[in-house]
Design an enzyme around this catalytic site. Structure first.
Site, PDB file in Angstrom:
ATOM      1  N   HIS A  41      50.420 -27.645  18.775  1.00 23.86           N
ATOM      2  CA  HIS A  41      49.062 -27.157  19.032  1.00 23.86           C
ATOM      3  C   HIS A  41      48.707 -26.061  18.043  1.00 23.86           C
ATOM      4  O   HIS A  41      49.570 -25.561  17.318  1.00 23.86           O
ATOM      5  CB  HIS A  41      48.957 -26.599  20.456  1.00 23.86           C
ATOM      6  CG  HIS A  41      49.764 -25.338  20.652  1.00 23.86           C
ATOM      7  ND1 HIS A  41      51.140 -25.337  20.759  1.00 23.86           N
ATOM      8  CD2 HIS A  41      49.386 -24.032  20.724  1.00 23.86           C
ATOM      9  CE1 HIS A  41      51.573 -24.103  20.910  1.00 23.86           C
ATOM     10  NE2 HIS A  41      50.533 -23.285  20.875  1.00 23.86           N
ATOM     11  N   ASP A  63      46.256 -22.292  18.064  1.00 23.14           N
ATOM     12  CA  ASP A  63      45.765 -21.311  19.041  1.00 23.14           C
ATOM     13  C   ASP A  63      44.246 -21.161  18.952  1.00 23.14           C
ATOM     14  O   ASP A  63      43.673 -21.097  17.857  1.00 23.14           O
ATOM     15  CB  ASP A  63      46.425 -19.948  18.809  1.00 23.14           C
ATOM     16  CG  ASP A  63      47.897 -19.950  19.177  1.00 23.14           C
ATOM     17  OD1 ASP A  63      48.358 -20.936  19.787  1.00 23.14           O
ATOM     18  OD2 ASP A  63      48.587 -18.971  18.843  1.00 23.14           O
ATOM     19  N   ARG A  95      64.405 -19.641  27.988  1.00 22.91           N
ATOM     20  CA  ARG A  95      63.784 -18.900  26.898  1.00 22.91           C
ATOM     21  C   ARG A  95      62.513 -18.249  27.415  1.00 22.91           C
ATOM     22  O   ARG A  95      61.799 -18.820  28.239  1.00 22.91           O
ATOM     23  CB  ARG A  95      63.453 -19.838  25.732  1.00 22.91           C
ATOM     24  CG  ARG A  95      62.729 -19.180  24.552  1.00 22.91           C
ATOM     25  CD  ARG A  95      62.346 -20.212  23.502  1.00 22.91           C
ATOM     26  NE  ARG A  95      61.785 -19.606  22.290  1.00 22.91           N
ATOM     27  CZ  ARG A  95      60.492 -19.362  22.106  1.00 22.91           C
ATOM     28  NH1 ARG A  95      59.608 -19.683  23.052  1.00 22.91           N
ATOM     29  NH2 ARG A  95      60.058 -18.803  20.982  1.00 22.91           N
ATOM     30  N   HIS A 132      51.879 -25.488  15.590  1.00 21.39           N
ATOM     31  CA  HIS A 132      53.237 -25.061  15.926  1.00 21.39           C
ATOM     32  C   HIS A 132      53.622 -25.622  17.296  1.00 21.39           C
ATOM     33  O   HIS A 132      52.777 -26.111  18.039  1.00 21.39           O
ATOM     34  CB  HIS A 132      53.359 -23.527  15.901  1.00 21.39           C
ATOM     35  CG  HIS A 132      52.328 -22.807  16.711  1.00 21.39           C
ATOM     36  ND1 HIS A 132      50.995 -22.704  16.330  1.00 21.39           N
ATOM     37  CD2 HIS A 132      52.410 -22.139  17.897  1.00 21.39           C
ATOM     38  CE1 HIS A 132      50.318 -22.012  17.218  1.00 21.39           C
ATOM     39  NE2 HIS A 132      51.143 -21.663  18.197  1.00 21.39           N
TER      40      HIS A 132
END
Length: 332
Positions: A212, A214, A278, A268
């Site tokens: 995607h 941002d 994580r 990314h």
């Protein structure tokens, strides 16, 4: 406390034919890592104009060549970051049933998100959960998480200052008004996203976060040292090596349009961790919904649009296809 991914998306996991011929070597091997440009922002405060100008040039070069860069001496105290990391972990430790009811933190409706309700195949599924926190919601956070509320408030104020400073530097050579960001990006128009990526037994088949870009001007990211972030560069996915001393800053869709593609919003994604959890934290520097996005560089590649119009188009695309199209929708 983990979301019931396999139960909810049982039909997708039963249909492996959709991904059996779509193996991605980068999903299988994330041991290597690229170090993004690292910029010491302390040089911006020095009296020597040559040193400051060199720092400004490095910021602009990193933004135009990579779309991502790392910063140290960024003005956000380590104790603020550590406090927020600790409180973030506590928030996710609640049972899934409580998180899903949206009453754990007393945030606005649909603030807790997981998976992808529109996924039609495994590659559209995000093996992660998140709290989406508009900064206007900070005062709503319940007393049980008062320390989280204070930590978010401290982080948001300093992250907003950092993002505005970076935005103004990047826009100086674009013909944008020096007061544009101050006038159109009040702190309350931005938002925070706290992410958790649980261990995933299907890490070679699904993403932690799907590819995607941002929907912001800039994003400020604080991640742990597990790794897993990848960005698209030179026709392939590369692994980003975590730096415990630095914050990540990346260009968002709005800056790509504002800059007429001088700066690119880079696609990314995040790999799903196989054996460990994580965590990451992202601050999205956004304008008010009425803000008009238009480039001062002529001829402009994009028609002008408001942030509201941009976000509404994203929702229409997601509903129609399951994927975000983004700023290319507004190309002339």
């Amino acid at each position: 406390m983990d979301p019931p991914f396999q139960e909810k998306y049982k039909s997708l996991f039963n249909d492996y034919t959709m991904v059996s011929n779509d193996k991605d070597e980068n999903l299988m091997n994330s041991s290597d890592g690229w170090e993004l440009p690292l910029i010491d922002l302390q040089r911006l405060t020095l009296k020597d104009p040559d040193i400051r100008e060199k720092c400004v040039e490095e910021i602009r070069r990193a933004a135009s060549e990579w779309g991502f860069f790392q910063v140290i001496n960024h003005g956000i105290p380590q104790e603020v970051l550590k406090s927020l990391q600790n409180e973030q972990r506590k928030a996710f430790q609640h049972p899934f049933s409580k998180k899903a009811e949206d009453n754990v933190l007393n945030l606005s409706a649909n603030s807790y998100r997981w998976g992808n309700p529109r996924a039609t195949c495994l590659r559209q599924l995000a093996w992660s959960e998140a709290f989406h926190v508009p900064l206007t919601d900070i005062s709503r956070i319940c007393d049980e998480h008062k320390t989280l509320s204070a930590s978010i408030e401290d982080f948001a104020a300093t992250a907003n200052t950092l993002a505005q400073g970076m935005a103004e530097i990047l826009a100086e050579n674009l013909g944008v008004s020096s007061t544009f960001f101050q006038e159109n990006c009040p702190e309350e128009s931005s938002y925070l996203r706290m992410n958790r990526y649980p261990p995933c037994p299907f890490s070679s088949e699904v993403f932690g976060l799907v590819p995607h870009t941002d929907s912001s001007f800039l994003t400020v990211v604080n991640q742990d040292q597990i790794g897993g972030l990848q960005l698209w560069k030179n026709g392939r996915w590369i692994n980003v090596k975590p730096n415990p001393e630095a914050l990540l800053i990346n260009i968002g869709d709005l800056f790509q349009a504002l800059s007429n593609d001088v700066y690119k919003s880079i696609k990314h994604r995040v790999l799903a961790p196989q054996q460990v959890e994580r965590f990451s934290l992202a601050f999205f520097y956004c304008p008010t919904y009425e803000t008009v996005i238009k480039s001062c560089i002529k001829p402009s590649m994009y028609r002008e649009f408001t942030f509201r119009e941009f976000m509404m188009q994203i929702q229409r695309d997601l509903k129609a296809t399951g994927d975000k199209v983004g700023v290319s929708r507004f190309l002339l």
